[in-house]
Design an enzyme around this catalytic site. Structure first.
Site, PDB file in Angstrom:
ATOM      1  N   GLY A  14       0.785  -1.240   0.000  1.00 16.91           N
ATOM      2  CA  GLY A  14       0.000   0.000   0.000  1.00 16.91           C
ATOM      3  C   GLY A  14       0.814   1.286   0.000  1.00 16.91           C
ATOM      4  O   GLY A  14       0.319   2.345   0.407  1.00 16.91           O
ATOM      5  N   MET A  88      -3.501  -7.073  -6.993  1.00 14.61           N
ATOM      6  CA  MET A  88      -2.906  -8.173  -7.747  1.00 14.61           C
ATOM      7  C   MET A  88      -3.916  -9.263  -8.105  1.00 14.61           C
ATOM      8  O   MET A  88      -3.635 -10.446  -7.944  1.00 14.61           O
ATOM      9  CB  MET A  88      -1.723  -8.755  -6.969  1.00 14.61           C
ATOM     10  CG  MET A  88      -0.659  -7.724  -6.628  1.00 14.61           C
ATOM     11  SD  MET A  88      -0.088  -6.723  -8.010  1.00 14.61           S
ATOM     12  CE  MET A  88       1.195  -7.772  -8.631  1.00 14.61           C
ATOM     13  N   ARG A  89      -5.068  -8.868  -8.540  1.00 17.40           N
ATOM     14  CA  ARG A  89      -5.944  -9.870  -9.140  1.00 17.40           C
ATOM     15  C   ARG A  89      -6.605  -9.249 -10.372  1.00 17.40           C
ATOM     16  O   ARG A  89      -6.771  -8.034 -10.462  1.00 17.40           O
ATOM     17  CB  ARG A  89      -6.972 -10.419  -8.159  1.00 17.40           C
ATOM     18  CG  ARG A  89      -8.016  -9.458  -7.723  1.00 17.40           C
ATOM     19  CD  ARG A  89      -9.113 -10.140  -6.938  1.00 17.40           C
ATOM     20  NE  ARG A  89     -10.031 -10.862  -7.790  1.00 17.40           N
ATOM     21  CZ  ARG A  89     -10.885 -11.776  -7.361  1.00 17.40           C
ATOM     22  NH1 ARG A  89     -10.903 -12.113  -6.094  1.00 17.40           N
ATOM     23  NH2 ARG A  89     -11.703 -12.363  -8.196  1.00 17.40           N
ATOM     24  N   ASN A 105      -5.039   2.176 -13.240  1.00 14.72           N
ATOM     25  CA  ASN A 105      -4.074   1.214 -12.688  1.00 14.72           C
ATOM     26  C   ASN A 105      -2.675   1.807 -12.812  1.00 14.72           C
ATOM     27  O   ASN A 105      -2.416   2.624 -13.688  1.00 14.72           O
ATOM     28  CB  ASN A 105      -4.139  -0.101 -13.482  1.00 14.72           C
ATOM     29  CG  ASN A 105      -3.189  -1.151 -12.930  1.00 14.72           C
ATOM     30  OD1 ASN A 105      -3.047  -1.309 -11.710  1.00 14.72           O
ATOM     31  ND2 ASN A 105      -2.508  -1.870 -13.807  1.00 14.72           N
ATOM     32  N   HIS A 107       1.294   0.455 -13.272  1.00 14.45           N
ATOM     33  CA  HIS A 107       2.080  -0.737 -13.588  1.00 14.45           C
ATOM     34  C   HIS A 107       3.565  -0.353 -13.603  1.00 14.45           C
ATOM     35  O   HIS A 107       3.923   0.693 -14.152  1.00 14.45           O
ATOM     36  CB  HIS A 107       1.661  -1.307 -14.948  1.00 14.45           C
ATOM     37  CG  HIS A 107       2.341  -2.596 -15.265  1.00 14.45           C
ATOM     38  ND1 HIS A 107       1.998  -3.785 -14.655  1.00 14.45           N
ATOM     39  CD2 HIS A 107       3.389  -2.871 -16.078  1.00 14.45           C
ATOM     40  CE1 HIS A 107       2.796  -4.741 -15.097  1.00 14.45           C
ATOM     41  NE2 HIS A 107       3.651  -4.218 -15.953  1.00 14.45           N
ATOM     42  N   GLU A 140     -10.414  -4.181 -21.018  1.00 16.54           N
ATOM     43  CA  GLU A 140     -10.645  -5.608 -20.792  1.00 16.54           C
ATOM     44  C   GLU A 140      -9.410  -6.478 -20.996  1.00 16.54           C
ATOM     45  O   GLU A 140      -9.411  -7.654 -20.668  1.00 16.54           O
ATOM     46  CB  GLU A 140     -11.810  -6.079 -21.666  1.00 16.54           C
ATOM     47  CG  GLU A 140     -13.119  -5.455 -21.178  1.00 16.54           C
ATOM     48  CD  GLU A 140     -14.247  -5.564 -22.171  1.00 16.54           C
ATOM     49  OE1 GLU A 140     -14.162  -6.431 -23.059  1.00 16.54           O
ATOM     50  OE2 GLU A 140     -15.202  -4.788 -22.063  1.00 16.54           O
TER      51      GLU A 140
HETATM   52  C1  GAR Z   1       3.659  -1.255  -7.349  1.00 21.08           C
HETATM   53  O1  GAR Z   1       5.013  -1.214  -7.734  1.00 21.08           O
HETATM   54  C2  GAR Z   1       2.771  -1.420  -8.556  1.00 21.08           C
HETATM   55  O2  GAR Z   1       3.260  -0.805  -9.698  1.00 21.08           O
HETATM   56  C3  GAR Z   1       2.749  -2.912  -8.716  1.00 21.08           C
HETATM   57  O3  GAR Z   1       2.706  -3.421  -7.413  1.00 21.08           O
HETATM   58  C4  GAR Z   1       3.389  -2.538  -6.540  1.00 21.08           C
HETATM   59  C5  GAR Z   1       2.498  -2.279  -5.335  1.00 21.08           C
HETATM   60  O4  GAR Z   1       3.166  -1.596  -4.322  1.00 21.08           O
HETATM   61  N1  GAR Z   1       1.612  -3.320  -9.493  1.00 21.08           N
HETATM   62  C6  GAR Z   1       1.628  -4.307 -10.372  1.00 21.08           C
HETATM   63  O5  GAR Z   1       2.612  -4.997 -10.572  1.00 21.08           O
HETATM   64  C7  GAR Z   1       0.321  -4.520 -11.096  1.00 21.08           C
HETATM   65  N2  GAR Z   1       0.502  -5.386 -12.211  1.00 21.08           N
HETATM   66  P1  GAR Z   1       2.346  -0.926  -3.144  1.00 21.08           P
HETATM   67  O6  GAR Z   1       1.325  -1.941  -2.645  1.00 21.08           O
HETATM   68  O7  GAR Z   1       3.379  -0.620  -2.097  1.00 21.08           O
HETATM   69  O8  GAR Z   1       1.679   0.316  -3.693  1.00 21.08           O
END
Ligand code: GAR
Length: 187
Positions: A14, A88-89, A105, A107, A140
């Site tokens: 988070g 992450m889902r 989102n 990434h 999608e």
């Molecule tokens: C972040 O680096 C985000 O870009 C990645 O998860 C991490 C979450 O960190 N998201 C993905 O990989 C989505 N495909 P956080 O929970 O500390 O914000």
């Protein structure tokens, strides 16, 4: 200024959520976080919901249950923007259609490069000179929708996964809030 009502979806630490929360204290920031939803009961990010007294829900990770409950909570709070922040889902097509143009989102790569999981390891392996992060609308297909903004960093030869992640995430914390400001500035 009437701030838009937002909900942040998380699954893990988070830290992006934390940076968005900090920005919401700015009078001119276009959203207020009305709800945080986690699909993981032990997500560290829930701690920020508690710390900043933001309503939160932990919803079972079983697909059907998760989406049904999430829709109920999101609609009951009249949420206008959903921000996926380390969520992450994969959401169903049905869910995404329901909130078309209202889901963002982040990434940890320069999309369209390195869609999917395990991004930092793959980026390092590919010997890229640059990487970064991307904030985009969710459609999608996985990590595919309209891009709002990207931030780029150079990859130092000394970087391991941990260092790369730390450097990309510093940019993510700026990128998410900048993207939120941008979409409401241009609407
Ligand atoms: C972040 O680096 C985000 O870009 C990645 O998860 C991490 C979450 O960190 N998201 C993905 O990989 C989505 N495909 P956080 O929970 O500390 O914000």
């Amino acid at each position: 200024m009437v701030k838009k009502k937002a909900c942040i979806f998380i699954s893990g630490s988070g830290t992006n959520l934390r940076s968005i929360i900090k920005n919401t204290r700015d009078y001119n920031f276009p959203i207020n976080i009305k709800l945080i939803i986690s699909n993981k009961k032990n997500a560290k990010g829930i701690g920020y919901a508690k710390k900043y007294s933001i309503p939160y829900k932990i919803i079972s990770n079983k697909k059907q249950e998760f989406e049904q409950s999430a829709i109920k909570y999101v609609n009951s709070k009249k949420i206008e923007l959903i921000c996926l922040a380390g969520f992450m889902r994969i959401l169903s097509k049905n869910f995404i259609r329901n909130y078309k143009g209202k889901i963002l989102n982040i990434h940890p790569s320069l999309l369209p490069k390195f869609k999917g999981l395990d991004t930092f390891r793959r980026v390092l392996k590919s010997k890229e000179k640059f990487t970064g992060c991307t904030v985009h609308f969710v459609d999608e297909k996985l990590d595919n929708g309209k891009i709002v903004l990207k931030k780029r960093i150079s990859i130092d030869k000394s970087f391991n996964e941990k260092k790369l992640k730390r450097n990309v995430q510093v940019e993510e914390y700026k990128a998410y809030s900048e993207a939120i400001r941008k979409i409401y500035r241009s609407s």
